[in-house]
Each structure stands twice: as structure tokens, then as C-alpha cells.
Scaffold this motif. Sequence first.
Motif, PDB file in Angstrom:
ATOM      1  N   GLU A 124     -30.937  40.462  13.504  1.00 17.77           N
ATOM      2  CA  GLU A 124     -31.301  41.647  12.720  1.00 17.77           C
ATOM      3  C   GLU A 124     -30.468  41.732  11.442  1.00 17.77           C
ATOM      4  OE1 GLU A 124     -31.554  46.522  13.192  1.00 17.77           O
ATOM      5  OE2 GLU A 124     -31.103  45.252  14.935  1.00 17.77           O
ATOM      6  N   PHE A 125     -29.176  41.398  11.553  1.00 15.39           N
ATOM      7  CA  PHE A 125     -28.287  41.402  10.383  1.00 15.39           C
ATOM      8  C   PHE A 125     -28.753  40.376   9.354  1.00 15.39           C
ATOM      9  CE2 PHE A 125     -24.353  39.684   8.369  1.00 15.39           C
ATOM     10  CZ  PHE A 125     -23.986  40.821   7.666  1.00 15.39           C
ATOM     11  N   TYR A 126     -29.084  39.180   9.827  1.00 18.00           N
ATOM     12  CA  TYR A 126     -29.530  38.127   8.907  1.00 18.00           C
ATOM     13  C   TYR A 126     -30.917  38.428   8.351  1.00 18.00           C
ATOM     14  CZ  TYR A 126     -29.670  33.407   6.935  1.00 18.00           C
ATOM     15  OH  TYR A 126     -29.713  32.341   6.076  1.00 18.00           O
ATOM     16  N   GLN A 127     -31.757  39.079   9.153  1.00 18.98           N
ATOM     17  CA  GLN A 127     -33.109  39.417   8.712  1.00 18.98           C
ATOM     18  C   GLN A 127     -33.066  40.397   7.541  1.00 18.98           C
ATOM     19  OE1 GLN A 127     -35.558  40.815  11.932  1.00 18.98           O
ATOM     20  NE2 GLN A 127     -37.458  40.312  10.878  1.00 18.98           N
ATOM     21  N   HIS A 128     -32.130  41.331   7.580  1.00 17.62           N
ATOM     22  CA  HIS A 128     -32.004  42.268   6.467  1.00 17.62           C
ATOM     23  C   HIS A 128     -31.540  41.534   5.208  1.00 17.62           C
ATOM     24  CE1 HIS A 128     -29.821  45.307   3.972  1.00 17.62           C
ATOM     25  NE2 HIS A 128     -30.952  45.942   4.161  1.00 17.62           N
ATOM     26  N   TYR A 129     -30.620  40.583   5.392  1.00 15.59           N
ATOM     27  CA  TYR A 129     -30.155  39.791   4.248  1.00 15.59           C
ATOM     28  C   TYR A 129     -31.309  38.999   3.641  1.00 15.59           C
ATOM     29  CZ  TYR A 129     -28.151  35.718   1.891  1.00 15.59           C
ATOM     30  OH  TYR A 129     -27.884  34.719   0.987  1.00 15.59           O
ATOM     31  N   ILE A 130     -32.139  38.391   4.475  1.00 16.16           N
ATOM     32  CA  ILE A 130     -33.272  37.604   3.979  1.00 16.16           C
ATOM     33  C   ILE A 130     -34.267  38.495   3.251  1.00 16.16           C
ATOM     34  CG2 ILE A 130     -35.282  36.258   4.695  1.00 16.16           C
ATOM     35  CD1 ILE A 130     -32.651  34.710   4.651  1.00 16.16           C
ATOM     36  N   SER A 131     -34.449  39.725   3.713  1.00 13.50           N
ATOM     37  CA  SER A 131     -35.369  40.642   3.020  1.00 13.50           C
ATOM     38  C   SER A 131     -34.863  40.947   1.608  1.00 13.50           C
ATOM     39  CB  SER A 131     -35.528  41.941   3.818  1.00 13.50           C
ATOM     40  OG  SER A 131     -34.308  42.681   3.844  1.00 13.50           O
ATOM     41  N   LEU A 162     -30.715  28.911  -1.579  1.00 10.32           N
ATOM     42  CA  LEU A 162     -30.149  30.120  -2.161  1.00 10.32           C
ATOM     43  C   LEU A 162     -29.617  31.066  -1.091  1.00 10.32           C
ATOM     44  CD1 LEU A 162     -32.889  30.683  -4.869  1.00 10.32           C
ATOM     45  CD2 LEU A 162     -30.486  30.173  -5.331  1.00 10.32           C
ATOM     46  N   SER A 163     -30.343  31.194   0.005  1.00  9.26           N
ATOM     47  CA  SER A 163     -29.896  32.097   1.069  1.00  9.26           C
ATOM     48  C   SER A 163     -28.617  31.584   1.725  1.00  9.26           C
ATOM     49  CB  SER A 163     -30.999  32.272   2.116  1.00  9.26           C
ATOM     50  OG  SER A 163     -31.357  31.032   2.700  1.00  9.26           O
ATOM     51  N   GLU A 164     -28.510  30.265   1.921  1.00  8.51           N
ATOM     52  CA  GLU A 164     -27.288  29.702   2.498  1.00  8.51           C
ATOM     53  C   GLU A 164     -26.115  29.838   1.531  1.00  8.51           C
ATOM     54  OE1 GLU A 164     -28.422  25.721   3.340  1.00  8.51           O
ATOM     55  OE2 GLU A 164     -29.437  26.210   5.228  1.00  8.51           O
ATOM     56  N   LYS A 216     -45.119  35.857   2.282  1.00  6.77           N
ATOM     57  CA  LYS A 216     -43.756  36.381   2.197  1.00  6.77           C
ATOM     58  C   LYS A 216     -43.178  36.641   3.578  1.00  6.77           C
ATOM     59  CE  LYS A 216     -41.066  39.960  -0.169  1.00  6.77           C
ATOM     60  NZ  LYS A 216     -41.118  41.129  -1.090  1.00  6.77           N
ATOM     61  N   SER A 217     -43.984  37.178   4.472  1.00  3.28           N
ATOM     62  CA  SER A 217     -43.491  37.444   5.830  1.00  3.28           C
ATOM     63  C   SER A 217     -43.219  36.151   6.579  1.00  3.28           C
ATOM     64  CB  SER A 217     -44.515  38.296   6.596  1.00  3.28           C
ATOM     65  OG  SER A 217     -45.765  37.615   6.698  1.00  3.28           O
ATOM     66  N   GLU A 218     -44.040  35.118   6.349  1.00  5.85           N
ATOM     67  CA  GLU A 218     -43.805  33.828   6.990  1.00  5.85           C
ATOM     68  C   GLU A 218     -42.536  33.172   6.466  1.00  5.85           C
ATOM     69  OE1 GLU A 218     -48.416  32.468   8.024  1.00  5.85           O
ATOM     70  OE2 GLU A 218     -47.473  31.872   6.131  1.00  5.85           O
ATOM     71  N   LEU A 219     -42.286  33.302   5.156  1.00  8.48           N
ATOM     72  CA  LEU A 219     -41.031  32.780   4.601  1.00  8.48           C
ATOM     73  C   LEU A 219     -39.829  33.462   5.255  1.00  8.48           C
ATOM     74  CD1 LEU A 219     -41.929  32.602   0.802  1.00  8.48           C
ATOM     75  CD2 LEU A 219     -41.450  30.646   2.281  1.00  8.48           C
ATOM     76  N   LEU A 255     -36.930  31.507   7.393  1.00 10.33           N
ATOM     77  CA  LEU A 255     -35.535  31.590   6.961  1.00 10.33           C
ATOM     78  C   LEU A 255     -34.651  32.224   8.036  1.00 10.33           C
ATOM     79  CD1 LEU A 255     -36.087  32.648   3.238  1.00 10.33           C
ATOM     80  CD2 LEU A 255     -35.285  30.425   4.061  1.00 10.33           C
ATOM     81  N   CYS A 256     -35.186  33.199   8.760  1.00 13.73           N
ATOM     82  CA  CYS A 256     -34.428  33.791   9.868  1.00 13.73           C
ATOM     83  C   CYS A 256     -34.254  32.781  10.997  1.00 13.73           C
ATOM     84  CB  CYS A 256     -35.132  35.046  10.386  1.00 13.73           C
ATOM     85  SG  CYS A 256     -34.947  36.484   9.308  1.00 13.73           S
ATOM     86  N   HIS A 257     -35.258  31.956  11.202  1.00 13.50           N
ATOM     87  CA  HIS A 257     -35.175  30.917  12.236  1.00 13.50           C
ATOM     88  C   HIS A 257     -34.066  29.913  11.917  1.00 13.50           C
ATOM     89  CE1 HIS A 257     -36.654  28.264  15.412  1.00 13.50           C
ATOM     90  NE2 HIS A 257     -36.567  27.262  14.557  1.00 13.50           N
ATOM     91  N   CYS A 258     -33.782  29.722  10.630  1.00 16.32           N
ATOM     92  CA  CYS A 258     -32.759  28.755  10.196  1.00 16.32           C
ATOM     93  C   CYS A 258     -31.402  29.415   9.961  1.00 16.32           C
ATOM     94  CB  CYS A 258     -33.220  28.067   8.909  1.00 16.32           C
ATOM     95  SG  CYS A 258     -34.766  27.157   9.058  1.00 16.32           S
ATOM     96  N   ARG A 259     -31.164  30.579  10.531  1.00 15.35           N
ATOM     97  CA  ARG A 259     -29.899  31.284  10.295  1.00 15.35           C
ATOM     98  C   ARG A 259     -28.740  30.520  10.935  1.00 15.35           C
ATOM     99  NH1 ARG A 259     -32.476  33.731  14.488  1.00 15.35           N
ATOM    100  NH2 ARG A 259     -31.268  34.252  16.351  1.00 15.35           N
ATOM    101  N   PRO A 260     -27.527  30.724  10.421  1.00 15.47           N
ATOM    102  CA  PRO A 260     -26.351  30.052  10.986  1.00 15.47           C
ATOM    103  C   PRO A 260     -26.116  30.441  12.439  1.00 15.47           C
ATOM    104  CG  PRO A 260     -25.850  31.001   8.828  1.00 15.47           C
ATOM    105  CD  PRO A 260     -27.193  31.520   9.231  1.00 15.47           C
ATOM    106  N   ASP A 261     -25.494  29.563  13.172  1.00 17.78           N
ATOM    107  CA  ASP A 261     -25.200  29.829  14.583  1.00 17.78           C
ATOM    108  C   ASP A 261     -24.271  31.030  14.707  1.00 17.78           C
ATOM    109  OD1 ASP A 261     -26.702  27.630  15.298  1.00 17.78           O
ATOM    110  OD2 ASP A 261     -24.977  26.264  15.304  1.00 17.78           O
TER     111      ASP A 261
END
Length: 432
Positions: free
Chosen positions: A196-203, A222-224, A178-181, A185-191
Motif C-alpha cells: 500500500e505504501f509503494y502503491q501510493h508512491y507509484i500513483s 524513474l520509480s526505482e 495507466k492502471s495496468e502500469l 510497477l507495484c509488482h516490481c516493488r523492492p523486497d
Amino acid sequence: MSHDSSAIPARGKQIEQLISIFGDPVDVTMPALFVYGHSSCGKTIVLNHVLEKLKVPHVVVNCTECYTNSVLFSAILQGLSGDNDLGSWKCDNLNDLARNLRKVYESQGWNETAYIVFDKAERLRDREVNLLPALINLQELTSLNFCVILVSELPWEKFYNGVGIRQPFIVFFPDYTKSELGEILCHCRPDGVDREFYQHYISIVLAVFSLACRDLRELKHLSELNFSTYCAPVKAGKFDEGDKHKLWKHVEPHLKEALQQLYLRKVSSEEWMKLHDITESGDATVLKPVKNSDTIELPFYSKFLLIAAYIASYNPASTDKRFFVKNAGRMKKTARSMKKDERKNSHLRGPHAFPLDRMMAIFYSIVDSRVPPTANIFSQISTLVTLHLLAKIGHEDEIDCPRYKCTVSLDFISAVAKTMNFDIVRYLFDFV
């Protein structure tokens, strides 16, 4: 050779293992490598990354796309030689492949290992029995430094075909935690989006979906798809990026609705956005119903089997003659001659179990054309059970007279019947 672990998050261990196996480009490596793991665990992307970093000759062929040996061999030769003319490499058998591989190797003037990667290698099991043993021994057949890499979602034990075959070196790619996912997913966040904002969304996304889905591609989709809903109140100035609890409450209903549509793709991403009226205002969105959301695509005869099962579940057996026997004559008032228990409304009480032979009798009565009782028809019944449209009642060992129950709603079966121009209400005792 050092590698950039940030390029492919959560796969540093596998990258280091492959680099140590390959060694220096001029080293004679092992003849065959078998890389396996579940779908979407980074097997192919990691291999491509390592081979590109090593700058060694290599080709990646998809065994699903290369549906014959001739197409497969030609794709290998084309990829290694760089010749875009596929017709110039006509290769019909393994002898031609070995001879042409020697020509390519010598003409290119290579002295390093050349790698041939077979993606979706499980497809090779359906080919000639001598194909896999020959590919694994390709280094020996050509007397050149070739390494064959088989990439599959199945373990090596599933590749045994009764023919003597050398076992390749096996590399296993475990599922992402789960932590690796979350890291990927955070690595693939939009430009331009704060990590930190996107990391909370992914959680939040993982909290909703992780128990039902661990497929990276589906989670990324789904996240996108739902990120614009999450950040809409922030863009509108209603919430701050630090209002995590408010943002959670705002996006949670949308994620839970998306959970009900997991993997189905009933609508496109663009249609999903329109259905939810996702705007920059951040106002509460109006969830519109999806048209025909209760329908499902089924084969022709499966639809009639499901209709027959529904009729058998909700009609008393004593009414079958009335609905399905031609020239049965004028029947007396059925309700008086029926048992007290059978006169009750079946749609209020729920579906009844029925034997297989009764469902098949109704099926043959409602299908216009003559259908032979083939294995294909009975396999479609098993498919309906797998899809949870039918439920098998009783023990698995009851082979002689299995019993089933139809689990779909009246709206669902009415939608299915409408696609077949079949008026199912005329055949339901509760409505006549």
C-alpha cells in the motif's frame, strides 16, 4: 493448461490467447504467428513465459544481434540442438537451414511442435526478399512441426516487400493502461516494502510522468531512482507512512526535475543520487547543478551548422562581409551606416529569421576544410530542426528558399563552440 496471471500482471488475456493458439504440445500448430505491439508492452516476456510453461522445444533469436543470414541460421540450430559450438552449425542458405533443422528434429526424437521466435523481426525486412516468405513457410519446407513466431513493433503491413508472402496469424499486444502500469510497477516493488505504501508512491510517479511517458522501462527506472527520496523522511522518523500529503510535497520537486531529464540519461543513477544528496536523514536535499547540462552531443558538421545558424540569427546581414570576407579592407564605422533597426541589440530582441543560402555561406566560411554540399550535410539541417535547435519559418511548400531561426541560447552555443575551439563571440556583432 492453467497459468499464473500474477507472474506477468496485466497480460492474462494475451497469455490465454497464445495458449489456446498453441494447443497441446503434440498438436500440429499453425506455420507462422506474428506478434506485434509498441515497445515495452510485454511481447517477448509473455512468449518466453508461455513456451517455458508448455515445456516445448523453442529458441529465441534476436535479429539485431544476428546481423547476417549465416549467423541467424547458426543461432537457430545452436539453440534448438543445445550445441554450444556455434561453428559446428555452419549454415549459409535456406536449403542448408531446412536440411539441418530436419537433422536436429530427428536426432532429438521430438514429436511435439518446435517454436522458432524471431525478436526484432522488423530487421528481417532489410535482408533478401525471399527470406521472410521462406521462414513463414518453414513448416512446409521441412515437412516437420515447426512454428515460426515473428515479434515486432511494426504492423504486418510494413512487411510487404513486393514478393508473394503468406500472411501469418496476427496477435496484437495493446499498450498498457495507466492502471495496468501501476499494477506492474507495484509488482516490481523492492523486497520488504509494504504494497500500500509503494502503491501510493507509484500513483504519484504516474501522476507526474504518465502524460509525457508511457514506456514501462523508463517509468520503472524513474520509480526505482526516486524511491529512496520518497521514503527517506519515513526512515528518519520525520513522517509516518500514512502522511501521504507530506510525502507528496517532499518528493514532488524531485520528480518534476526528473521530468525535465526524461530519457536523456545525462548522469548515471549513482551520480543522480549524489547530485541530490540523498541521505537517510530525510532532510531537505540540495539540488546541485549538472555540469554541462546545456550541451548536447552532435556530429562534427552539425555543430558548425548550428554555429552558423546562430550567427545568422543574431547578426545583421549587412555585417557578414565584415566578419567573413577576407581582405575586405578597412571598413567604416559600421553602426553609422547601418539602418536604425539593425543597430539595436539582437540578443535583447531575440533571433531573426534567415534564408538557408546565408547560413550555408557562413558555414563554408567557418569550416576549415572544404566540404562538398552533399545530401548528408542538408539532412543534418533537418535533424537540427527535429531536435528543436533550429525552427523552420514559413510554409512547408517553400522549397526554393526556406527560412530558419536558431532557437538555442548564448550559453548553449558557447558550449558547443568551445568543443570545436571556435571563439563565437568574435563573430557576434553585439559583442564587438
